[in-house]
Design a protein around this motif. Structure first.
Motif, PDB file in Angstrom:
ATOM      1  N   GLY A 107     -20.125  30.024  19.085  1.00 31.47           N
ATOM      2  CA  GLY A 107     -21.157  28.983  19.014  1.00 31.47           C
ATOM      3  C   GLY A 107     -20.767  27.879  18.064  1.00 31.47           C
ATOM      4  O   GLY A 107     -19.617  27.428  18.056  1.00 31.47           O
ATOM      5  N   PHE A 108     -21.725  27.459  17.224  1.00 29.16           N
ATOM      6  CA  PHE A 108     -21.498  26.326  16.325  1.00 29.16           C
ATOM      7  C   PHE A 108     -21.957  26.677  14.912  1.00 29.16           C
ATOM      8  O   PHE A 108     -23.007  27.294  14.724  1.00 29.16           O
ATOM      9  N   GLN A 109     -21.172  26.265  13.926  1.00 26.08           N
ATOM     10  CA  GLN A 109     -21.539  26.431  12.517  1.00 26.08           C
ATOM     11  C   GLN A 109     -21.730  25.055  11.901  1.00 26.08           C
ATOM     12  O   GLN A 109     -20.886  24.171  12.081  1.00 26.08           O
ATOM     13  N   SER A 110     -22.844  24.872  11.178  1.00 18.18           N
ATOM     14  CA  SER A 110     -23.179  23.568  10.618  1.00 18.18           C
ATOM     15  C   SER A 110     -23.188  23.606   9.098  1.00 18.18           C
ATOM     16  O   SER A 110     -23.664  24.575   8.493  1.00 18.18           O
ATOM     17  N   GLU A 111     -22.643  22.549   8.474  1.00 19.33           N
ATOM     18  CA  GLU A 111     -22.663  22.383   7.020  1.00 19.33           C
ATOM     19  C   GLU A 111     -23.184  20.991   6.692  1.00 19.33           C
ATOM     20  O   GLU A 111     -22.968  20.052   7.461  1.00 19.33           O
ATOM     21  N   GLN A 112     -23.829  20.858   5.538  1.00 22.22           N
ATOM     22  CA  GLN A 112     -24.324  19.558   5.099  1.00 22.22           C
ATOM     23  C   GLN A 112     -23.429  19.001   4.000  1.00 22.22           C
ATOM     24  O   GLN A 112     -22.935  19.749   3.154  1.00 22.22           O
ATOM     25  N   SER A 113     -23.250  17.686   4.018  1.00 27.90           N
ATOM     26  CA  SER A 113     -22.496  17.012   2.963  1.00 27.90           C
ATOM     27  C   SER A 113     -23.456  16.136   2.158  1.00 27.90           C
ATOM     28  O   SER A 113     -24.377  16.648   1.539  1.00 27.90           O
ATOM     29  N   VAL A 114     -23.308  14.826   2.202  1.00 28.43           N
ATOM     30  CA  VAL A 114     -24.082  13.928   1.333  1.00 28.43           C
ATOM     31  C   VAL A 114     -25.143  13.169   2.121  1.00 28.43           C
ATOM     32  O   VAL A 114     -25.099  13.067   3.341  1.00 28.43           O
ATOM     33  N   GLY A 115     -26.094  12.615   1.402  1.00 28.86           N
ATOM     34  CA  GLY A 115     -27.050  11.706   2.004  1.00 28.86           C
ATOM     35  C   GLY A 115     -26.367  10.377   2.316  1.00 28.86           C
ATOM     36  O   GLY A 115     -25.410   9.979   1.640  1.00 28.86           O
ATOM     37  N   CYS A 116     -26.844   9.673   3.333  1.00 30.22           N
ATOM     38  CA  CYS A 116     -26.193   8.433   3.738  1.00 30.22           C
ATOM     39  C   CYS A 116     -27.181   7.584   4.537  1.00 30.22           C
ATOM     40  O   CYS A 116     -28.287   8.016   4.856  1.00 30.22           O
ATOM     41  N   ARG A 117     -26.739   6.375   4.867  1.00 28.77           N
ATOM     42  CA  ARG A 117     -27.559   5.490   5.704  1.00 28.77           C
ATOM     43  C   ARG A 117     -26.654   4.701   6.638  1.00 28.77           C
ATOM     44  O   ARG A 117     -25.822   3.911   6.183  1.00 28.77           O
ATOM     45  N   PHE A 118     -26.805   4.949   7.927  1.00 30.70           N
ATOM     46  CA  PHE A 118     -26.015   4.280   8.951  1.00 30.70           C
ATOM     47  C   PHE A 118     -26.936   3.539   9.911  1.00 30.70           C
ATOM     48  O   PHE A 118     -28.126   3.828  10.008  1.00 30.70           O
ATOM     49  N   VAL A 119     -26.342   2.611  10.657  1.00 32.67           N
ATOM     50  CA  VAL A 119     -27.082   1.985  11.750  1.00 32.67           C
ATOM     51  C   VAL A 119     -27.385   3.045  12.799  1.00 32.67           C
ATOM     52  O   VAL A 119     -26.775   4.117  12.824  1.00 32.67           O
ATOM     53  N   LYS A 120     -28.332   2.764  13.700  1.00 29.99           N
ATOM     54  CA  LYS A 120     -28.764   3.739  14.695  1.00 29.99           C
ATOM     55  C   LYS A 120     -27.695   4.000  15.755  1.00 29.99           C
ATOM     56  O   LYS A 120     -27.015   3.086  16.207  1.00 29.99           O
ATOM     57  N   LEU A 121     -27.609   5.274  16.164  1.00 32.68           N
ATOM     58  CA  LEU A 121     -26.811   5.626  17.335  1.00 32.68           C
ATOM     59  C   LEU A 121     -27.680   5.375  18.566  1.00 32.68           C
ATOM     60  O   LEU A 121     -28.564   6.155  18.899  1.00 32.68           O
TER      61      LEU A 121
END
Length: 215
Positions: A191-205
């Motif tokens: 399956g899939f394993q998820s990890e979190q890194s840092v907070g951020c702000r990007f334009v919308k996908l």
């Protein structure tokens, strides 16, 4: 302005000082002339510690964020990488120095054409670029060893997960339209394993598997 000195200072003060340790990523950031990927009038700000506008309400990401996202992909050199959101072409250029082949998608034609010109001028001929909806990926060329998304998504797009090879890594900002958390998803045999890194702000996908299609 001496761009080479500015680039070295950027790497030392913005990247290494903040913990970027992958020497291949550091070398790529030292090599690629970031000032070529912004408008000439903004070239003197190209190595500043901030994102910059590139037209179409899009931005070239802060250098640290480019380096961090690249480092999180854990690239060794022979990969095929998909980038969602070509923008200026700078992230694609960094990737092109690190891997075998880059596939990048941009929804704004003017940005795509300008990025192509700059990439070609640097003889980065291992970059395949197309105009389209990046949120649904590039199924004809899948699977990919790594996928990087340079726009914020409300959720991780299912098509991108399906186009990731086993052992592959997906790096993407996930959250609302104003703030996100950078996530790395690794596909395993189970399956899939998820990890979190840092907070951020990007334009919308923007796209079918993102925030929807804007008229």
């Amino acid at each position: 302005m001496n761009f080479e000195i500015s680039r070295k200072r950027m790497v030392e003060t913005q990247l290494i000082a903040r913990g970027i340790a992958d020497q291949r990523v550091i070398d790529a950031m030292l090599k690629i002339p970031r000032h070529l990927f912004v408008e000439e009038a903004m070239a003197t700000n190209a190595y500043s510690d901030s994102p910059l506008p590139i037209g179409e309400k899009q931005t070239i990401s802060q250098p640290y964020m480019v380096a961090l996202m690249t480092e999180l992909l854990n690239l060794s050199g022979g990969e095929r990488v998909l980038e969602i959101g070509t923008g200026s072409g700078y992230q694609a250029a960094i990737l092109a120095t690190l891997v075998d082949r880059v596939y990048t998608i941009e929804r704004f034609r003017p940005l795509a054409l300008r990025a192509r010109r700059v990439l070609d001028s640097l003889h980065l001929l291992n970059v395949n670029l197309k105009i389209g909806d990046g949120s649904v990926g590039w199924p004809e060329e899948a699977p990919f060893d790594a996928i990087i998304v340079t726009a914020g998504a409300p959720d991780i797009p299912a098509p991108l997960l399906q186009q990731l090879s086993v052992g592959g890594r997906l790096v993407i900002p996930v959250g609302n339209q104003f703030e996100q958390v950078l996530k790395r998803v690794t596909r395993t045999a189970d399956g899939f394993q998820s990890e979190q890194s840092v907070g951020c702000r990007f334009v919308k996908l923007v796209g079918k598997a993102g925030w929807g299609i804007e008229e």
